[in-house]
Design a protein around this motif. Structure first.
Motif, PDB file in Angstrom:
ATOM      1  N   LEU A 114       0.801  -1.277   0.025  1.00  0.00           N
ATOM      2  CA  LEU A 114      -0.069   0.032  -0.073  1.00  0.00           C
ATOM      3  C   LEU A 114       0.938   1.318  -0.064  1.00  0.00           C
ATOM      4  CD1 LEU A 114      -2.922  -0.543   2.483  1.00  0.00           C
ATOM      5  CD2 LEU A 114      -3.014   0.183   0.152  1.00  0.00           C
ATOM      6  N   ILE A 115       1.872   1.252   0.756  1.00  0.00           N
ATOM      7  CA  ILE A 115       2.906   2.449   0.900  1.00  0.00           C
ATOM      8  C   ILE A 115       3.437   2.663  -0.451  1.00  0.00           C
ATOM      9  CG2 ILE A 115       4.755   3.360   2.028  1.00  0.00           C
ATOM     10  CD1 ILE A 115       3.982   1.892   4.532  1.00  0.00           C
ATOM     11  N   LEU A 116       3.988   1.434  -0.981  1.00  0.00           N
ATOM     12  CA  LEU A 116       4.565   1.567  -2.402  1.00  0.00           C
ATOM     13  C   LEU A 116       3.611   2.236  -3.544  1.00  0.00           C
ATOM     14  CD1 LEU A 116       6.956  -1.357  -2.588  1.00  0.00           C
ATOM     15  CD2 LEU A 116       7.464   0.922  -3.208  1.00  0.00           C
ATOM     16  N   THR A 117       2.264   1.646  -3.334  1.00  0.00           N
ATOM     17  CA  THR A 117       1.311   2.058  -4.254  1.00  0.00           C
ATOM     18  C   THR A 117       1.119   3.611  -4.227  1.00  0.00           C
ATOM     19  OG1 THR A 117       0.126   0.051  -3.905  1.00  0.00           O
ATOM     20  CG2 THR A 117      -0.941   1.802  -5.073  1.00  0.00           C
ATOM     21  N   GLY A 118       1.098   3.961  -2.804  1.00  0.00           N
ATOM     22  CA  GLY A 118       0.845   5.522  -2.808  1.00  0.00           C
ATOM     23  C   GLY A 118       1.902   6.284  -3.111  1.00  0.00           C
ATOM     24  N   VAL A 119       3.107   5.777  -2.932  1.00  0.00           N
ATOM     25  CA  VAL A 119       4.483   6.739  -3.611  1.00  0.00           C
ATOM     26  C   VAL A 119       4.162   6.759  -4.938  1.00  0.00           C
ATOM     27  CG1 VAL A 119       6.795   6.854  -3.287  1.00  0.00           C
ATOM     28  CG2 VAL A 119       5.636   6.083  -1.386  1.00  0.00           C
ATOM     29  N   MET A 120       4.023   5.499  -5.514  1.00  0.00           N
ATOM     30  CA  MET A 120       4.259   5.368  -6.906  1.00  0.00           C
ATOM     31  C   MET A 120       3.076   6.526  -7.636  1.00  0.00           C
ATOM     32  SD  MET A 120       6.371   3.753  -8.089  1.00  0.00           S
ATOM     33  CE  MET A 120       7.646   2.354  -7.699  1.00  0.00           C
ATOM     34  N   TYR A 121       1.941   6.340  -7.037  1.00  0.00           N
ATOM     35  CA  TYR A 121       0.781   7.149  -7.504  1.00  0.00           C
ATOM     36  C   TYR A 121       1.110   8.581  -7.361  1.00  0.00           C
ATOM     37  CZ  TYR A 121      -3.780   9.345  -7.950  1.00  0.00           C
ATOM     38  OH  TYR A 121      -4.852  10.162  -8.204  1.00  0.00           O
ATOM     39  N   ASP A 122       1.710   8.889  -6.390  1.00  0.00           N
ATOM     40  CA  ASP A 122       2.024  10.296  -6.173  1.00  0.00           C
ATOM     41  C   ASP A 122       3.031  10.712  -7.181  1.00  0.00           C
ATOM     42  OD1 ASP A 122       2.089  12.923  -5.138  1.00  0.00           O
ATOM     43  OD2 ASP A 122       3.526  12.203  -3.523  1.00  0.00           O
ATOM     44  N   MET A 123       4.315   9.869  -7.402  1.00  0.00           N
ATOM     45  CA  MET A 123       5.227  10.055  -8.302  1.00  0.00           C
ATOM     46  C   MET A 123       4.865  10.325  -9.839  1.00  0.00           C
ATOM     47  SD  MET A 123       8.476   7.937  -6.896  1.00  0.00           S
ATOM     48  CE  MET A 123       9.740   8.941  -7.293  1.00  0.00           C
ATOM     49  N   SER A 128       7.671  16.640   6.445  1.00  0.00           N
ATOM     50  CA  SER A 128       8.243  16.744   4.970  1.00  0.00           C
ATOM     51  C   SER A 128       7.354  17.332   4.055  1.00  0.00           C
ATOM     52  CB  SER A 128       8.899  15.507   4.542  1.00  0.00           C
ATOM     53  OG  SER A 128       7.925  14.631   4.585  1.00  0.00           O
ATOM     54  N   ALA A 129       6.002  17.076   4.102  1.00  0.00           N
ATOM     55  CA  ALA A 129       4.953  17.656   3.235  1.00  0.00           C
ATOM     56  C   ALA A 129       5.190  19.268   3.469  1.00  0.00           C
ATOM     57  CB  ALA A 129       3.803  17.128   3.291  1.00  0.00           C
ATOM     58  N   LEU A 130       5.158  19.426   4.803  1.00  0.00           N
ATOM     59  CA  LEU A 130       5.082  20.809   5.098  1.00  0.00           C
ATOM     60  C   LEU A 130       6.229  21.625   4.679  1.00  0.00           C
ATOM     61  CD1 LEU A 130       2.622  21.827   7.173  1.00  0.00           C
ATOM     62  CD2 LEU A 130       4.472  22.040   8.872  1.00  0.00           C
ATOM     63  N   ILE A 131       7.365  21.129   4.971  1.00  0.00           N
ATOM     64  CA  ILE A 131       8.549  21.708   4.373  1.00  0.00           C
ATOM     65  C   ILE A 131       8.480  22.021   2.703  1.00  0.00           C
ATOM     66  CG2 ILE A 131      11.065  21.426   3.973  1.00  0.00           C
ATOM     67  CD1 ILE A 131      11.294  20.029   6.622  1.00  0.00           C
ATOM     68  N   ASP A 132       7.987  20.967   2.073  1.00  0.00           N
ATOM     69  CA  ASP A 132       7.808  20.982   0.543  1.00  0.00           C
ATOM     70  C   ASP A 132       6.895  22.148   0.429  1.00  0.00           C
ATOM     71  OD1 ASP A 132       9.866  19.465  -0.101  1.00  0.00           O
ATOM     72  OD2 ASP A 132       8.550  17.705  -0.590  1.00  0.00           O
ATOM     73  N   HIS A 133       5.977  22.179   1.068  1.00  0.00           N
ATOM     74  CA  HIS A 133       4.386  23.063   0.568  1.00  0.00           C
ATOM     75  C   HIS A 133       5.150  24.487   0.751  1.00  0.00           C
ATOM     76  CE1 HIS A 133       0.531  23.876  -0.024  1.00  0.00           C
ATOM     77  NE2 HIS A 133       0.343  24.782   0.920  1.00  0.00           N
ATOM     78  N   PHE A 134       5.834  24.797   1.814  1.00  0.00           N
ATOM     79  CA  PHE A 134       6.080  26.062   2.262  1.00  0.00           C
ATOM     80  C   PHE A 134       7.337  26.614   1.678  1.00  0.00           C
ATOM     81  CE2 PHE A 134       2.541  25.406   5.499  1.00  0.00           C
ATOM     82  CZ  PHE A 134       1.783  26.231   4.939  1.00  0.00           C
ATOM     83  N   GLY A 135       8.281  25.543   1.237  1.00  0.00           N
ATOM     84  CA  GLY A 135       9.453  25.851   0.839  1.00  0.00           C
ATOM     85  C   GLY A 135      10.627  26.235   2.084  1.00  0.00           C
ATOM     86  N   HIS A 173      -3.155  14.858  -6.049  1.00  0.00           N
ATOM     87  CA  HIS A 173      -2.374  13.620  -6.183  1.00  0.00           C
ATOM     88  C   HIS A 173      -1.583  13.029  -4.746  1.00  0.00           C
ATOM     89  CE1 HIS A 173       1.621  15.649  -6.644  1.00  0.00           C
ATOM     90  NE2 HIS A 173       0.728  16.662  -7.176  1.00  0.00           N
ATOM     91  N   LYS A 174      -1.115  14.283  -4.182  1.00  0.00           N
ATOM     92  CA  LYS A 174      -0.361  13.908  -3.006  1.00  0.00           C
ATOM     93  C   LYS A 174      -1.249  13.730  -1.823  1.00  0.00           C
ATOM     94  CE  LYS A 174       4.048  15.339  -2.150  1.00  0.00           C
ATOM     95  NZ  LYS A 174       4.623  15.987  -3.583  1.00  0.00           N
ATOM     96  N   ILE A 175      -2.370  14.106  -1.657  1.00  0.00           N
ATOM     97  CA  ILE A 175      -3.183  13.606  -0.642  1.00  0.00           C
ATOM     98  C   ILE A 175      -3.831  12.082  -0.909  1.00  0.00           C
ATOM     99  CG2 ILE A 175      -5.602  14.176   0.271  1.00  0.00           C
ATOM    100  CD1 ILE A 175      -5.070  17.225  -0.206  1.00  0.00           C
ATOM    101  N   ILE A 176      -4.254  11.996  -2.213  1.00  0.00           N
ATOM    102  CA  ILE A 176      -4.366  10.585  -2.475  1.00  0.00           C
ATOM    103  C   ILE A 176      -3.364   9.606  -2.160  1.00  0.00           C
ATOM    104  CG2 ILE A 176      -5.299   8.942  -4.255  1.00  0.00           C
ATOM    105  CD1 ILE A 176      -6.372  11.280  -5.768  1.00  0.00           C
ATOM    106  N   GLY A 177      -2.206  10.001  -2.747  1.00  0.00           N
ATOM    107  CA  GLY A 177      -1.021   9.131  -2.249  1.00  0.00           C
ATOM    108  C   GLY A 177      -0.577   8.760  -0.767  1.00  0.00           C
TER     109      GLY A 177
END
Lengths: 151, 138
Positions: free
Chosen positions: A128-137, B103-110, B122-126
């Motif tokens: 699941l974690i890998l899927t999430g990362v792949m999707y995001d990437m 880390s998402a916070l760091i990326d979001h606000f630079g 896409h990030k939220i779904i991931g």
């Protein structure tokens, strides 16, 4: 309360890695790692000298240890140098996720070697974690981050 | 390429945690943290000596940047406390969630003068997949 602390510790880890990578860019790779271990030793050394926490018991047991048990610091250096190289070149989220995947996969392999079996739940979780990362990437079309000011 | 390197360092972290864990079992938490930093310090000093470098101090960075070791020690101290009170798996799950969140916070606000990388759908779904995975693993 402890739930909040556990959550914040994750943040501290990330901030530590970021700050150390920036420091390394400024003062050189070896120096950056030096400061990390130096300040860590300093703080623990103060505890040690004033015996704030109980060190005596541990001190007497050091000679019972096998040599590989003391390799943690050396591995730490290796890890820091890899991270300090890669962090300025990647986005923070992917640094975190890649470290996490490496940790989980190796943790499971080690568990498999030591205990001999691995649970379906863990394999599913890792997938699941890998899927999430792949999707995001794939969806996010990962851009490489450049912390130019520090390079 | 950097991704593969980082993946490898994650693998090393797992091995290191195992090694450090057995040291902590032997000599106790505080002593093990001291020893780990101390051996690391000796080895890095040897490296600096062999390379003939000097220990540098740059005034361009705020002073607190030199104290990342304090953060490392505080992480261990907090982990010990939370392990005892809410258990290992809760600590790991919340810690990982915290890592992803910050880390998402760091990326979001630079933050830290980094390139901004906004959190999108896409990030939220991931992240939903990732958090579900973390929940299953621990």
């Amino acid at each position: 309360m402890y739930y909040l602390i556990a959550f914040l510790v994750g943040g501290i880890i990330i901030f530590q890695m970021m700050m150390n990578s920036i420091l390394s860019c400024k003062v050189g790779k070896l120096n950056g790692i030096f400061y990390n271990f130096f300040t860590g030793t300093l703080l623990m050394g103060i505890f040690f000298v004033f015996n704030i926490t109980n060190f005596k018991e541990g001190l007497s047991k050091i000679s019972d240890g096998q040599i590989w048990m003391f390799a943690g610091g050396i591995l730490g250096i290796l890890i820091l140098s890899i991270c300090n190289y890669a962090i300025p070149r990647m986005t923070a989220v992917y640094v975190t996720l890649f470290i996490m995947i490496g940790q989980l996969v190796t943790g499971n392999i080690m568990e498999y070697i030591i205990i001999g079996n691995i649970s379906m739940k863990k394999i599913l979780g890792c997938t699941l974690i890998l899927t999430g990362v792949m999707y995001d990437m794939v969806m996010g079309k990962v851009k490489k981050s450049k912390a130019e000011q520090y390079n | 390429m950097e991704g593969i390197m980082i993946l490898g360092s994650g693998m090393l972290i797992a091995i290191m945690l195992g090694i450090n864990g057995s040291l902590a079992n032997l000599v106790g938490n505080n002593m093990s943290v001291f020893l780990i930093h101390f051996t690391g310090l000796i080895v890095i000093c040897l490296g600096i000596l062999l390379k003939g470098e000097k220990i540098k101090y740059s005034k361009e960075l705020p002073f607190y940047f030199y104290f990342t070791g304090f953060l490392g020690v505080s992480v261990v101290a907090c982990n010990v406390a939370t392990f005892k009170n809410i258990g290992i798996s809760n600590t790991i799950a919340l810690g990982l969630t915290g890592q992803v969140f910050f880390s998402a916070l760091i990326d979001h606000f630079g933050l830290f003068n980094r390139e901004k990388n906004k959190i999108g759908l896409h990030k939220i779904i991931g992240f939903v997949f990732i958090f579900a995975g973390i929940y299953l693993v621990v």
